[in-house]
Design an enzyme around this catalytic site. Structure first.
Site, PDB file in Angstrom:
ATOM      1  N   SER A   9       0.848  -1.189   0.000  1.00  0.00           N
ATOM      2  CA  SER A   9       0.000   0.000   0.000  1.00  0.00           C
ATOM      3  C   SER A   9       0.885   1.241   0.000  1.00  0.00           C
ATOM      4  CB  SER A   9      -0.892   0.012   1.245  1.00  0.00           C
ATOM      5  OG  SER A   9      -1.656   1.197   1.304  1.00  0.00           O
ATOM      6  N   ASN A  11      -0.746   3.952   1.253  1.00  0.00           N
ATOM      7  CA  ASN A  11      -1.575   4.698   2.188  1.00  0.00           C
ATOM      8  C   ASN A  11      -0.865   4.728   3.549  1.00  0.00           C
ATOM      9  OD1 ASN A  11      -3.530   5.381   4.167  1.00  0.00           O
ATOM     10  ND2 ASN A  11      -5.182   4.752   2.795  1.00  0.00           N
ATOM     11  N   ASP A  74      -7.552  -5.878   1.297  1.00  0.00           N
ATOM     12  CA  ASP A  74      -8.584  -5.326   0.429  1.00  0.00           C
ATOM     13  C   ASP A  74      -9.789  -5.137   1.327  1.00  0.00           C
ATOM     14  OD1 ASP A  74      -9.453  -4.371  -2.095  1.00  0.00           O
ATOM     15  OD2 ASP A  74     -10.696  -6.137  -2.323  1.00  0.00           O
TER      16      ASP A  74
END
Length: 202
Positions: A9, A11, A74
């Site tokens: 990721s 993020n 996810d």
């Protein structure tokens, strides 16, 4: 020496969530790195029909490309009145990937005529770990309901619209530690802790 573990990721909030959960559990010896800290590789599109399929595909890709143990998640929002949608399409519900404001606006429009007692929803997260030839997936769910307008500045995605069961605040009004303790991703990541402890010892 710390063992590097890739979180598939970019993020920063997701990376910090795993770092906080490891610290809280007293797990040492792992260095959590994100996609921005490893050489770029081709990331397969998220085409799975379930959160589990997408998480596992991302973790396999990351582990194969970097040789590092890889954690991938996810996650999304399943709304009862929309038959579980947006589900795996949560990040691109409005047609533009990651446009939180547009996604929230569309969801509110779709639920405009739905009465409060039928606005139930749950956040779902599948977290996959691929390491040393082993694969595992853990699922976390966080039940709640959808507000009629966004409230709060913490979090991301649908957090400003989601009120967890037993609370009056949205997910975007919770402090990070409160969210970690209850959230879908926190629950899934904690289910992976025994395997992450094994990695730290390896």
């Amino acid at each position: 020496m710390s063992r590097r573990v890739l979180v598939a990721s970019r993020n920063a909030k997701k990376l910090n969530e795993l770092r906080r959960i490891l610290a809280e559990a007293g797990v040492e010896g792992l260095e959590i790195v994100g996609l921005d800290e490893v050489p770029p590789y081709d990331e397969a599109p998220e085409t799975g029909a379930t959160f589990e399929e997408n998480a596992l595909a991302k973790a396999r890709d990351g582990a194969a490309a970097t040789g590092l143990p890889c954690v991938a998640d996810d996650s999304g929002l399943a709304v009862d009145a929309l038959n579980g949608m947006p589900g795996v399409l949560s990040a691109r519900w409005s047609g533009r990937h990651g446009d939180d404001a547009a996604n929230n606006e569309l969801l509110l429009a779709q639920l405009a005529d739905v009465p409060d007692e039928r606005r139930g929803a749950r956040f779902v997260s599948a977290c996959a770990l691929v390491a040393d030839g082993r694969e595992m997936v853990a699922i976390g769910e966080w039940p709640g309901r959808i507000m009629r307008k966004p409230v709060g500045d913490n979090g991301f995605g649908y957090d400003p619209l989601f009120v967890p069961d037993g609370d009056t605040r949205t997910s975007a009004q919770l402090a990070p530690a409160e969210k970690d303790a209850a959230s879908h991703r926190g629950r899934a990541l904690r289910a992976l802790l025994p395997a992450l402890v094994d990695l730290a010892k390896a």
